[in-house]
Design a protein around this motif. Structure first.
Motif, PDB file in Angstrom:
ATOM      1  N   ALA A 229      -5.552 -24.460 -21.726  1.00 21.87           N
ATOM      2  CA  ALA A 229      -6.912 -23.924 -21.581  1.00 21.87           C
ATOM      3  C   ALA A 229      -7.344 -23.167 -22.833  1.00 21.87           C
ATOM      4  O   ALA A 229      -8.502 -23.256 -23.258  1.00 21.87           O
ATOM      5  N   LEU A 230      -6.417 -22.418 -23.436  1.00 18.38           N
ATOM      6  CA  LEU A 230      -6.757 -21.678 -24.653  1.00 18.38           C
ATOM      7  C   LEU A 230      -7.124 -22.631 -25.793  1.00 18.38           C
ATOM      8  O   LEU A 230      -8.052 -22.374 -26.565  1.00 18.38           O
ATOM      9  N   LYS A 231      -6.388 -23.737 -25.891  1.00 23.70           N
ATOM     10  CA  LYS A 231      -6.701 -24.724 -26.922  1.00 23.70           C
ATOM     11  C   LYS A 231      -8.044 -25.394 -26.656  1.00 23.70           C
ATOM     12  O   LYS A 231      -8.864 -25.568 -27.571  1.00 23.70           O
ATOM     13  N   LYS A 232      -8.270 -25.765 -25.396  1.00 27.78           N
ATOM     14  CA  LYS A 232      -9.508 -26.456 -25.039  1.00 27.78           C
ATOM     15  C   LYS A 232     -10.736 -25.570 -25.291  1.00 27.78           C
ATOM     16  O   LYS A 232     -11.790 -26.044 -25.737  1.00 27.78           O
ATOM     17  N   ASN A 233     -10.596 -24.277 -25.014  1.00 31.42           N
ATOM     18  CA  ASN A 233     -11.746 -23.367 -25.095  1.00 31.42           C
ATOM     19  C   ASN A 233     -11.819 -22.593 -26.408  1.00 31.42           C
ATOM     20  O   ASN A 233     -12.611 -21.660 -26.533  1.00 31.42           O
ATOM     21  N   ARG A 234     -11.003 -22.991 -27.387  1.00 30.46           N
ATOM     22  CA  ARG A 234     -10.946 -22.214 -28.627  1.00 30.46           C
ATOM     23  C   ARG A 234     -12.300 -22.142 -29.330  1.00 30.46           C
ATOM     24  O   ARG A 234     -12.718 -21.062 -29.785  1.00 30.46           O
ATOM     25  N   GLU A 235     -12.996 -23.274 -29.428  1.00 34.83           N
ATOM     26  CA  GLU A 235     -14.288 -23.282 -30.121  1.00 34.83           C
ATOM     27  C   GLU A 235     -15.284 -22.349 -29.431  1.00 34.83           C
ATOM     28  O   GLU A 235     -16.034 -21.624 -30.086  1.00 34.83           O
ATOM     29  N   ARG A 236     -15.274 -22.378 -28.102  1.00 37.52           N
ATOM     30  CA  ARG A 236     -16.168 -21.482 -27.360  1.00 37.52           C
ATOM     31  C   ARG A 236     -15.780 -20.022 -27.580  1.00 37.52           C
ATOM     32  O   ARG A 236     -16.637 -19.156 -27.754  1.00 37.52           O
ATOM     33  N   ASP A 237     -14.482 -19.771 -27.560  1.00 32.96           N
ATOM     34  CA  ASP A 237     -14.015 -18.399 -27.787  1.00 32.96           C
ATOM     35  C   ASP A 237     -14.442 -17.891 -29.163  1.00 32.96           C
ATOM     36  O   ASP A 237     -14.867 -16.740 -29.322  1.00 32.96           O
ATOM     37  N   LEU A 238     -14.321 -18.765 -30.178  1.00 32.65           N
ATOM     38  CA  LEU A 238     -14.723 -18.375 -31.531  1.00 32.65           C
ATOM     39  C   LEU A 238     -16.224 -18.123 -31.615  1.00 32.65           C
ATOM     40  O   LEU A 238     -16.678 -17.202 -32.294  1.00 32.65           O
ATOM     41  N   ARG A 239     -16.975 -18.937 -30.867  1.00 35.79           N
ATOM     42  CA  ARG A 239     -18.436 -18.777 -30.882  1.00 35.79           C
ATOM     43  C   ARG A 239     -18.861 -17.492 -30.181  1.00 35.79           C
ATOM     44  O   ARG A 239     -19.736 -16.769 -30.644  1.00 35.79           O
ATOM     45  N   LEU A 240     -18.208 -17.194 -29.028  1.00 37.03           N
ATOM     46  CA  LEU A 240     -18.584 -16.021 -28.236  1.00 37.03           C
ATOM     47  C   LEU A 240     -17.806 -14.768 -28.638  1.00 37.03           C
ATOM     48  O   LEU A 240     -18.095 -13.672 -28.157  1.00 37.03           O
ATOM     49  N   LYS A 241     -16.768 -14.975 -29.483  1.00 35.15           N
ATOM     50  CA  LYS A 241     -15.942 -13.859 -29.992  1.00 35.15           C
ATOM     51  C   LYS A 241     -15.228 -13.101 -28.864  1.00 35.15           C
ATOM     52  O   LYS A 241     -15.047 -11.883 -28.917  1.00 35.15           O
ATOM     53  N   SER A 242     -14.832 -13.836 -27.816  1.00 36.48           N
ATOM     54  CA  SER A 242     -14.043 -13.256 -26.720  1.00 36.48           C
ATOM     55  C   SER A 242     -13.247 -14.362 -26.041  1.00 36.48           C
ATOM     56  O   SER A 242     -13.564 -15.546 -26.181  1.00 36.48           O
ATOM     57  N   THR A 243     -12.222 -13.960 -25.295  1.00 37.77           N
ATOM     58  CA  THR A 243     -11.312 -14.908 -24.659  1.00 37.77           C
ATOM     59  C   THR A 243     -11.783 -15.206 -23.237  1.00 37.77           C
ATOM     60  O   THR A 243     -11.832 -14.307 -22.389  1.00 37.77           O
ATOM     61  N   ALA A 244     -12.103 -16.489 -22.984  1.00 40.78           N
ATOM     62  CA  ALA A 244     -12.700 -16.873 -21.698  1.00 40.78           C
ATOM     63  C   ALA A 244     -11.667 -17.296 -20.663  1.00 40.78           C
ATOM     64  O   ALA A 244     -12.003 -17.434 -19.481  1.00 40.78           O
ATOM     65  N   SER A 245     -10.424 -17.512 -21.076  1.00 42.02           N
ATOM     66  CA  SER A 245      -9.406 -18.020 -20.149  1.00 42.02           C
ATOM     67  C   SER A 245      -8.247 -17.045 -20.035  1.00 42.02           C
ATOM     68  O   SER A 245      -7.827 -16.453 -21.026  1.00 42.02           O
ATOM     69  N   GLY A 246      -7.744 -16.898 -18.829  1.00 44.44           N
ATOM     70  CA  GLY A 246      -6.593 -16.027 -18.625  1.00 44.44           C
ATOM     71  C   GLY A 246      -6.738 -15.196 -17.369  1.00 44.44           C
ATOM     72  O   GLY A 246      -7.807 -15.163 -16.742  1.00 44.44           O
ATOM     73  N   PRO A 247      -5.677 -14.500 -16.983  1.00 42.39           N
ATOM     74  CA  PRO A 247      -5.719 -13.709 -15.745  1.00 42.39           C
ATOM     75  C   PRO A 247      -6.746 -12.587 -15.747  1.00 42.39           C
ATOM     76  O   PRO A 247      -7.118 -12.096 -14.686  1.00 42.39           O
ATOM     77  N   HIS A 248      -7.220 -12.189 -16.926  1.00 38.89           N
ATOM     78  CA  HIS A 248      -8.268 -11.161 -16.988  1.00 38.89           C
ATOM     79  C   HIS A 248      -9.614 -11.713 -16.524  1.00 38.89           C
ATOM     80  O   HIS A 248     -10.585 -10.962 -16.407  1.00 38.89           O
ATOM     81  N   ARG A 249      -9.677 -13.034 -16.247  1.00 36.71           N
ATOM     82  CA  ARG A 249     -10.898 -13.667 -15.763  1.00 36.71           C
ATOM     83  C   ARG A 249     -10.728 -14.256 -14.365  1.00 36.71           C
ATOM     84  O   ARG A 249     -11.643 -14.893 -13.844  1.00 36.71           O
ATOM     85  N   ASP A 250      -9.564 -14.062 -13.765  1.00 36.21           N
ATOM     86  CA  ASP A 250      -9.282 -14.685 -12.473  1.00 36.21           C
ATOM     87  C   ASP A 250      -9.871 -13.895 -11.314  1.00 36.21           C
ATOM     88  O   ASP A 250     -10.369 -12.783 -11.485  1.00 36.21           O
ATOM     89  N   ASP A 251      -9.795 -14.482 -10.118  1.00 35.12           N
ATOM     90  CA  ASP A 251     -10.414 -13.844  -8.955  1.00 35.12           C
ATOM     91  C   ASP A 251      -9.585 -14.127  -7.709  1.00 35.12           C
ATOM     92  O   ASP A 251      -8.665 -14.956  -7.705  1.00 35.12           O
TER      93      ASP A 251
END
Length: 361
Positions: A237-259
């Motif tokens: 997931a980190l690899k797949k979302n890397r471009e988005r993370d770089l664009r938004l300057k934050s990490t979108a995947s991980g337990p800090h985003r879970d529910d």
């Protein structure tokens, strides 16, 4: 496990406070904003090193002072432990157990275990996922020192990765270091997710029976863990979302985003449940927490009830009171209401007024 005594010095609105608690039920009553919750907060800090309100150490120190002191006497398996916590405005807190300093806050976990129940907990289901993640993290951190260590490492890495994402546009050479952070993030994040899923499985074994009794057998509740990465592993997931993370300057995947999802049958009550269903589910969750802690630590936790009874109807009040009659409990309320006097055995009563606590029985 029992809390025998509490001493506060220059803590919140208490210049000096000495309290001894009964092994049974202890009531602190008084008007709002007199300091009742501050006592519970100080107790909770003894077991977790953190305020249940998320306050910083400097905010816990009485105005006009640079330090605050909490001393709590805990009895566990017939042995007394004295926990000393020094809060300081301009440096990290100091913690000692039986006068021996401890280097890591995690060493304190396990000496005493608190279950804290506040009116805000009744809104845990209808509000955002941050509160649900915090519930899991606080409980697991008390139960599992390895989880606490993994969570601490993960939080440090996520902060460093987010800082890196903000700096890369200005320093392209830093891009080469992103893989290193991603490997570490995936390692600790995966451990956290696995621990959380196991915890939810354990809660599910308990909560269904409690919720069924609370609703007269009309509702069947199930909990499930919602991962931000779906069926992928975290590294993918980190690899797949890397471009988005770089664009938004934050990490979108991980337990800090879970529910955490709550369902009655096929209905997601976070979104479609009535307020009554959400509050009943929240009560079931807290009661399940108590039972799970009993099972895992082979002892009873100390229950802190912060003005919760006034938020529940008579049926739910009765169920809660019946469920905690074998646990040391410290309850705050605004008055000694008839339902407490008539239906609840009270062992000690304290009146709280303007930072002063007077024993009344």
């Amino acid at each position: 496990m029992l809390i025998k005594a509490l001493k506060l010095k220059n803590y919140r609105n208490y210049e000096l406070l000495n309290l001894s608690f009964d092994p049974g039920t202890n009531i602190l009553y008084g008007d709002n904003a007199q300091g009742k919750t501050n006592v519970l907060e100080a107790l909770y800090l003894t077991g977790t090193t953190k305020s249940h309100r998320g306050a910083k150490d400097r905010d816990l120190i009485q105005f006009g002072y640079d330090e605050s002191h909490i001393e709590t006497v805990v009895e566990k398996n017939g042995i007394d432990f004295v926990v000393d916590i020094h809060l300081k405005k301009n440096s990290p807190k100091g913690i000692a157990v039986n006068k021996i300093p401890i280097r890591k806050a995690g060493e304190l976990f396990g000496i005493v275990h608190f279950v804290f129940f506040s009116p805000e907990d009744l809104n845990i289901i209808k509000e955002g996922p941050a509160g649900r993640r915090r519930f899991i993290d606080m409980e697991l951190s008390q139960l599992d020192k390895v989880y606490l260590s993994n969570l601490s490492s993960y939080n440090k890495i996520i902060n460093q990765r987010n800082t890196l994402l903000k700096e890369i546009p200005y320093r392209e050479e830093l891009m080469e270091t992103l893989d290193i952070w991603d490997i570490q993030l995936a390692e600790y994040g995966t451990r956290i997710i696995e621990s959380r899923k196991k915890f939810i499985d354990q809660v599910n074994e308990i909560i269904s029976g409690i919720h069924s009794r609370l609703t007269g057998g009309k509702e069947n509740i199930t909990l499930s863990y919602e991962s931000s990465v779906g069926d992928m592993n975290l590294e993918e997931a980190l690899k797949k979302n890397r471009e988005r993370d770089l664009r938004l300057k934050s990490t979108a995947s991980g337990p800090h985003r879970d529910d955490l999802c709550f369902k009655l049958g096929d209905i997601d009550i976070r979104r479609f449940g009535s307020q009554g269903q959400q509050r009943t589910a929240a009560l079931s969750l807290k009661l399940s927490e108590i039972e799970l802690v009993k099972m895992l630590i082979c002892d009873t936790p100390v229950l802190l009830l912060d003005d919760v009874l006034s938020e529940l109807d008579k049926h739910r009040q009765n169920y809660l009171l019946e469920s905690i009659n074998d646990i040391q409990t410290v309850i705050t309320c605004t008055g000694l209401d008839e339902f407490v006097n008539n239906r609840f055995s009270i062992n000690k009563i304290f009146h709280v007024k303007n930072g002063k606590v007077a024993k009344e029985n």
